[in-house]
Design a protein around this motif. Structure first.
Motif, PDB file in Angstrom:
ATOM      1  N   ASN A  55      31.505  54.977  31.930  1.00 28.50           N
ATOM      2  CA  ASN A  55      32.788  54.157  31.816  1.00 28.50           C
ATOM      3  C   ASN A  55      32.716  53.722  30.396  1.00 28.50           C
ATOM      4  O   ASN A  55      31.574  53.983  29.745  1.00 28.50           O
ATOM      5  CB  ASN A  55      33.136  53.313  32.728  1.00 28.50           C
ATOM      6  CG  ASN A  55      32.117  52.295  33.241  1.00 28.50           C
ATOM      7  OD1 ASN A  55      31.244  52.012  32.173  1.00 28.50           O
ATOM      8  ND2 ASN A  55      32.007  51.497  34.392  1.00 28.50           N
ATOM      9  N   ALA A  56      33.519  52.942  30.076  1.00 31.47           N
ATOM     10  CA  ALA A  56      33.671  52.407  28.641  1.00 31.47           C
ATOM     11  C   ALA A  56      32.404  51.687  28.280  1.00 31.47           C
ATOM     12  O   ALA A  56      32.157  51.712  27.015  1.00 31.47           O
ATOM     13  CB  ALA A  56      34.886  51.579  28.332  1.00 31.47           C
ATOM     14  N   SER A  95      37.963  46.013  26.542  1.00 31.27           N
ATOM     15  CA  SER A  95      38.158  44.649  27.226  1.00 31.27           C
ATOM     16  C   SER A  95      38.319  44.784  28.822  1.00 31.27           C
ATOM     17  O   SER A  95      38.069  43.701  29.485  1.00 31.27           O
ATOM     18  CB  SER A  95      39.366  43.863  26.836  1.00 31.27           C
ATOM     19  OG  SER A  95      38.833  43.291  25.319  1.00 31.27           O
ATOM     20  N   THR A  96      38.559  45.836  29.025  1.00 29.39           N
ATOM     21  CA  THR A  96      38.836  46.127  30.497  1.00 29.39           C
ATOM     22  C   THR A  96      37.666  47.014  31.046  1.00 29.39           C
ATOM     23  O   THR A  96      37.825  47.489  32.319  1.00 29.39           O
ATOM     24  CB  THR A  96      40.285  46.726  30.908  1.00 29.39           C
ATOM     25  OG1 THR A  96      40.514  47.699  30.417  1.00 29.39           O
ATOM     26  CG2 THR A  96      41.289  45.637  30.778  1.00 29.39           C
ATOM     27  N   ASN A  97      36.978  47.442  30.437  1.00 27.73           N
ATOM     28  CA  ASN A  97      35.944  48.288  30.678  1.00 27.73           C
ATOM     29  C   ASN A  97      36.641  49.524  31.477  1.00 27.73           C
ATOM     30  O   ASN A  97      36.312  49.887  32.696  1.00 27.73           O
ATOM     31  CB  ASN A  97      34.740  47.609  31.729  1.00 27.73           C
ATOM     32  CG  ASN A  97      33.671  48.791  31.891  1.00 27.73           C
ATOM     33  OD1 ASN A  97      33.174  49.344  31.224  1.00 27.73           O
ATOM     34  ND2 ASN A  97      32.934  48.463  33.179  1.00 27.73           N
ATOM     35  N   ALA A  98      37.549  50.417  30.842  1.00 28.74           N
ATOM     36  CA  ALA A  98      38.201  51.272  31.369  1.00 28.74           C
ATOM     37  C   ALA A  98      37.468  52.483  31.885  1.00 28.74           C
ATOM     38  O   ALA A  98      36.264  52.697  31.469  1.00 28.74           O
ATOM     39  CB  ALA A  98      39.139  51.922  30.415  1.00 28.74           C
ATOM     40  N   GLY A  99      37.828  52.981  32.821  1.00 27.30           N
ATOM     41  CA  GLY A  99      36.913  54.193  33.646  1.00 27.30           C
ATOM     42  C   GLY A  99      37.422  55.621  33.119  1.00 27.30           C
ATOM     43  O   GLY A  99      37.188  56.231  32.099  1.00 27.30           O
ATOM     44  N   ALA A 119      37.623  48.372  40.499  1.00 35.43           N
ATOM     45  CA  ALA A 119      36.949  49.526  39.916  1.00 35.43           C
ATOM     46  C   ALA A 119      36.812  49.639  38.523  1.00 35.43           C
ATOM     47  O   ALA A 119      36.008  49.844  37.786  1.00 35.43           O
ATOM     48  CB  ALA A 119      36.807  50.972  40.531  1.00 35.43           C
ATOM     49  N   GLU A 120      38.340  49.724  38.048  1.00 36.23           N
ATOM     50  CA  GLU A 120      38.356  49.872  36.661  1.00 36.23           C
ATOM     51  C   GLU A 120      39.688  49.396  35.973  1.00 36.23           C
ATOM     52  O   GLU A 120      39.634  49.127  34.833  1.00 36.23           O
ATOM     53  CB  GLU A 120      38.382  51.444  36.373  1.00 36.23           C
ATOM     54  CG  GLU A 120      39.616  52.169  37.183  1.00 36.23           C
ATOM     55  CD  GLU A 120      40.045  53.464  36.750  1.00 36.23           C
ATOM     56  OE1 GLU A 120      39.019  54.095  35.973  1.00 36.23           O
ATOM     57  OE2 GLU A 120      40.824  54.162  37.258  1.00 36.23           O
ATOM     58  N   HIS A 121      40.511  48.405  36.725  1.00 39.41           N
ATOM     59  CA  HIS A 121      41.578  48.038  36.200  1.00 39.41           C
ATOM     60  C   HIS A 121      41.340  46.420  35.736  1.00 39.41           C
ATOM     61  O   HIS A 121      42.133  45.918  35.102  1.00 39.41           O
ATOM     62  CB  HIS A 121      42.824  48.052  37.146  1.00 39.41           C
ATOM     63  CG  HIS A 121      43.373  49.454  37.496  1.00 39.41           C
ATOM     64  ND1 HIS A 121      44.105  49.662  38.561  1.00 39.41           N
ATOM     65  CD2 HIS A 121      43.004  50.508  36.727  1.00 39.41           C
ATOM     66  CE1 HIS A 121      44.369  51.008  38.582  1.00 39.41           C
ATOM     67  NE2 HIS A 121      43.676  51.374  37.248  1.00 39.41           N
ATOM     68  N   GLY A 122      40.231  45.734  36.190  1.00 35.27           N
ATOM     69  CA  GLY A 122      39.968  44.559  35.884  1.00 35.27           C
ATOM     70  C   GLY A 122      40.567  43.546  37.005  1.00 35.27           C
ATOM     71  O   GLY A 122      40.985  44.009  37.980  1.00 35.27           O
ATOM     72  N   LEU A 123      40.491  42.247  36.742  1.00 31.27           N
ATOM     73  CA  LEU A 123      41.086  41.252  37.483  1.00 31.27           C
ATOM     74  C   LEU A 123      42.628  40.707  37.158  1.00 31.27           C
ATOM     75  O   LEU A 123      43.377  40.629  37.855  1.00 31.27           O
ATOM     76  CB  LEU A 123      40.055  40.123  37.926  1.00 31.27           C
ATOM     77  CG  LEU A 123      38.777  40.480  38.431  1.00 31.27           C
ATOM     78  CD1 LEU A 123      37.847  39.231  38.295  1.00 31.27           C
ATOM     79  CD2 LEU A 123      38.879  41.027  39.802  1.00 31.27           C
ATOM     80  N   GLY A 124      42.700  40.483  35.882  1.00 32.74           N
ATOM     81  CA  GLY A 124      43.747  39.871  35.210  1.00 32.74           C
ATOM     82  C   GLY A 124      44.256  38.668  36.141  1.00 32.74           C
ATOM     83  O   GLY A 124      43.567  37.696  36.487  1.00 32.74           O
ATOM     84  N   GLN A 183      27.693  43.458  25.574  1.00 31.25           N
ATOM     85  CA  GLN A 183      28.161  43.581  27.118  1.00 31.25           C
ATOM     86  C   GLN A 183      28.975  42.259  27.669  1.00 31.25           C
ATOM     87  O   GLN A 183      29.908  42.711  28.676  1.00 31.25           O
ATOM     88  CB  GLN A 183      26.834  43.947  28.074  1.00 31.25           C
ATOM     89  CG  GLN A 183      26.255  45.002  27.563  1.00 31.25           C
ATOM     90  CD  GLN A 183      26.994  46.303  27.631  1.00 31.25           C
ATOM     91  OE1 GLN A 183      28.056  46.460  28.325  1.00 31.25           O
ATOM     92  NE2 GLN A 183      26.361  47.552  27.077  1.00 31.25           N
ATOM     93  N   LEU A 184      28.663  41.221  27.158  1.00 34.50           N
ATOM     94  CA  LEU A 184      29.454  40.132  27.651  1.00 34.50           C
ATOM     95  C   LEU A 184      31.180  40.244  27.386  1.00 34.50           C
ATOM     96  O   LEU A 184      31.791  39.666  28.055  1.00 34.50           O
ATOM     97  CB  LEU A 184      29.040  38.954  26.866  1.00 34.50           C
ATOM     98  CG  LEU A 184      27.951  38.203  27.177  1.00 34.50           C
ATOM     99  CD1 LEU A 184      27.275  37.124  26.445  1.00 34.50           C
ATOM    100  CD2 LEU A 184      27.567  38.030  28.783  1.00 34.50           C
ATOM    101  N   PHE A 185      31.471  40.787  26.294  1.00 28.52           N
ATOM    102  CA  PHE A 185      32.866  41.053  25.723  1.00 28.52           C
ATOM    103  C   PHE A 185      33.363  42.175  26.420  1.00 28.52           C
ATOM    104  O   PHE A 185      34.511  42.066  26.634  1.00 28.52           O
ATOM    105  CB  PHE A 185      32.831  41.080  24.252  1.00 28.52           C
ATOM    106  CG  PHE A 185      32.196  39.946  23.855  1.00 28.52           C
ATOM    107  CD1 PHE A 185      33.172  38.727  23.536  1.00 28.52           C
ATOM    108  CD2 PHE A 185      31.216  40.036  23.028  1.00 28.52           C
ATOM    109  CE1 PHE A 185      32.631  37.401  22.848  1.00 28.52           C
ATOM    110  CE2 PHE A 185      30.752  38.877  22.467  1.00 28.52           C
ATOM    111  CZ  PHE A 185      31.364  37.418  22.489  1.00 28.52           C
ATOM    112  N   ILE A 186      32.657  43.081  26.835  1.00 29.38           N
ATOM    113  CA  ILE A 186      33.125  44.457  27.553  1.00 29.38           C
ATOM    114  C   ILE A 186      33.509  43.933  28.993  1.00 29.38           C
ATOM    115  O   ILE A 186      32.708  43.706  29.617  1.00 29.38           O
ATOM    116  CB  ILE A 186      32.316  45.725  27.248  1.00 29.38           C
ATOM    117  CG1 ILE A 186      32.033  45.967  25.970  1.00 29.38           C
ATOM    118  CG2 ILE A 186      32.828  47.030  28.127  1.00 29.38           C
ATOM    119  CD1 ILE A 186      30.750  46.862  25.758  1.00 29.38           C
ATOM    120  N   GLY A 187      34.748  44.370  29.234  1.00 27.00           N
ATOM    121  CA  GLY A 187      35.067  43.827  30.678  1.00 27.00           C
ATOM    122  C   GLY A 187      35.603  42.398  31.159  1.00 27.00           C
ATOM    123  O   GLY A 187      35.839  41.980  31.865  1.00 27.00           O
ATOM    124  N   ALA A 188      35.415  41.621  29.803  1.00 25.62           N
ATOM    125  CA  ALA A 188      35.781  40.263  29.870  1.00 25.62           C
ATOM    126  C   ALA A 188      37.292  39.837  29.696  1.00 25.62           C
ATOM    127  O   ALA A 188      37.793  38.649  29.894  1.00 25.62           O
ATOM    128  CB  ALA A 188      35.155  39.496  29.038  1.00 25.62           C
TER     129      ALA A 188
END
Length: 480
Positions: free
Chosen positions: A159-160, A146-150, A425-430, A194-199
């Motif tokens: 990455n994820a 969900s955060t597309n971890a690195g 880069a890898e932590h997301g926006l939150g 890919q819509l859900f990865i990093g969302a």
């Protein structure tokens, strides 16, 4: 409220609907202790069907849902908002290893499996799942996706986002999308996963994934290397890759301030070298073949680097224990910083070639405003990702400095963007960078993101207040 709780109890059982303040407390604060929120309940389903039922109940009631994995995130993305009428959806009970296909090199797992459990399941089949993070014993794979971890092996494996072939997702209305396909080629339209990865859980709840596996690693060579400056580190990376190719699996940079904090706060930590260097890199070569000459190859390239003025000193691990000790130094930096106190944290990416320029220009700009600022810089220089954290050594001075976070962010983020980089880069926006990103993404990009959010979650019930805001067309009030 009573009807909602009763329905949730029927869905997952009374023991897994937490409402007492002391029971909910661990779920309402982020790992850093920066964000604190409120919730009507914390609900812990066991299966995808239970997740779907909980989401359906909340959807019908108009109650927001905050998906939460291991609660190890660094941007407040899994913490409910203060005063919010939300249900926290804890996914740790979804912890099954569903299927292993060694011929297809895939592993299907529930989203609540820890990253370490996924790694171990792969290793038991003589395979590698390469995502590697300091929090791997507690972070959950659903949160990683969900955060597309690195992590430390992006240089070699990606990455994820690049490690996933299929997903299962519960949508905001409670429907389940089963996209658990282990295909490397599938040209049948939009790549929906890919819509859900990093969302960050704003479009739906990831409940399972099909992950890529790789051949197990049979030989490694690890070294802690003192370099005179970041430019030398970048050139050393190029030298290693030209001589060793894809066997360069990790290349981490550690500034002196970062190592000093680890040595001060982590009892077992020891400097691998006789003197403290201004910069060090942690290098690892690895191979799926049992290559007894890998360590000699690393030594050969480091010696060549020394002849070119890129390497000042090096300690090559002579055993697995020594290699683990080197990695502990790198992986303990975040914990050492947490013990030290609050800092202004940046998780930025720039092209690898521009890292030296960023460090030089950012340091100079910050020291012009705050001459005594302490810059703790470290991270995944091999893929252009730096953790660039700022604080003052004195606690009272630091408290005043933290209040000027927006000013520090503006200096760092404007420079990053000017160098063609990213402020996350890898932590997301939150919650942390939700509003900050508006300065750096174009209006077209933000409109595209809001359009996607509106299509999946028009009422803004999925993890509201994270990543972006939707605006009500009638009143302009933020809804999610």
């Amino acid at each position: 409220m009573g009807e909602l709780l009763a329905a949730l109890v029927r869905a997952v059982g009374a023991d897994y609907v937490l409402t007492a303040p002391e029971d909910m407390a661990p779920f309402l604060t982020d790992w850093r202790g920066r964000y604190h929120g409120d919730a009507l309940a914390v609900v812990k389903p066991l299966t995808t069907a239970q997740v779907a039922e909980v989401v359906s109940i909340c959807s019908r009631a108009g109650i927001a849902i905050v998906p939460q994995g291991g609660n190890t995130g660094l941007c407040g993305g899994a913490t409910p908002l203060p005063g919010g009428r939300a249900v926290v959806l804890g996914l740790s009970r979804l912890d099954r290893i569903r299927a292993l296909d060694t011929d297809n090199d895939t592993l299907c797992v529930d989203a609540g499996c820890t990253l370490a459990a996924v790694q171990h399941a792969a290793a038991a089949a003589d395979r590698l799942f390469p995502l590697a993070l300091a929090s791997e014993g507690s972070c959950l794979i659903g949160g990683n996706l969900s955060t597309n971890a690195g992590g430390v092996q992006v240089l070699r494996y990606g990455n994820a986002r690049e490690l996933v072939l299929g997903l299962e997702v519960v949508l905001p209305d409670g429907r389940v999308w089963n996209g658990l396909r282990g295909l490397r080629k599938d040209n049948t339209g939009y790549d929906l996963k890919q819509l859900f990865i990093g969302a960050e859980g704003t479009l739906g709840v990831i409940t399972a994934a099909v992950l890529k596996l790789f051949p197990a690693i049979r030989s490694r060579a690890t070294a802690w290397v003192a370099v005179p400056d970041p430019q030398s580190a970048v050139r050393l990376l190029g030298l290693l890759r030209s001589h060793c190719g894809d066997r360069v699996s990790a290349f981490e940079i550690i500034g002196r301030s970062a190592l000093e904090l680890v040595l001060e706060h982590i009892p077992a930590a020891r400097n691998p070298l006789p003197r403290m260097a201004p910069w060090a890199v942690l290098v690892e070569l690895s191979d799926a073949a049992a290559d007894a000459a890998l360590e000699a190859k690393l030594l050969e390239v480091l010696s060549l680097g020394g002849e070119q003025g890129l390497v000042e000193d090096a300690a090559i691990a002579a055993s697995i224990v020594q290699a683990q000790a080197l990695w502990t130094l790198r992986e303990s930096i975040s914990e050492a910083q947490r013990i030290e106190g609050l800092s202004i944290k940046h998780d930025v990416a720039v092209p690898v070639s521009r890292i030296p320029e960023f460090l030089e220009r950012a340091g100079a700009a910050l020291h012009r405003v705050w001459p005594e600022v302490r810059i703790v810089a470290f991270g995944h220089i091999g893929d252009g990702n730096l953790h660039f954290n700022l604080s003052k050594p004195d606690a009272a001075d630091n408290a005043a400095f933290i209040e000027r976070t927006p000013e520090a962010n503006r200096i760092v983020h404007d420079l990053v963007t000017g160098l063609g980089g990213s402020i996350s880069a890898e932590h997301g926006l939150g919650q942390l960078k939700r509003d900050e990103i508006l300065r750096y993404k174009s209006a077209v990009e933000m409109d595209m993101m809001r359009t996607i959010k509106q299509a999946f979650d028009p009422r803004g019930l999925m993890n509201p207040g994270k990543l972006l805001q939707l605006e009500r067309q009638d009143t302009g009030a933020a809804v999610g």
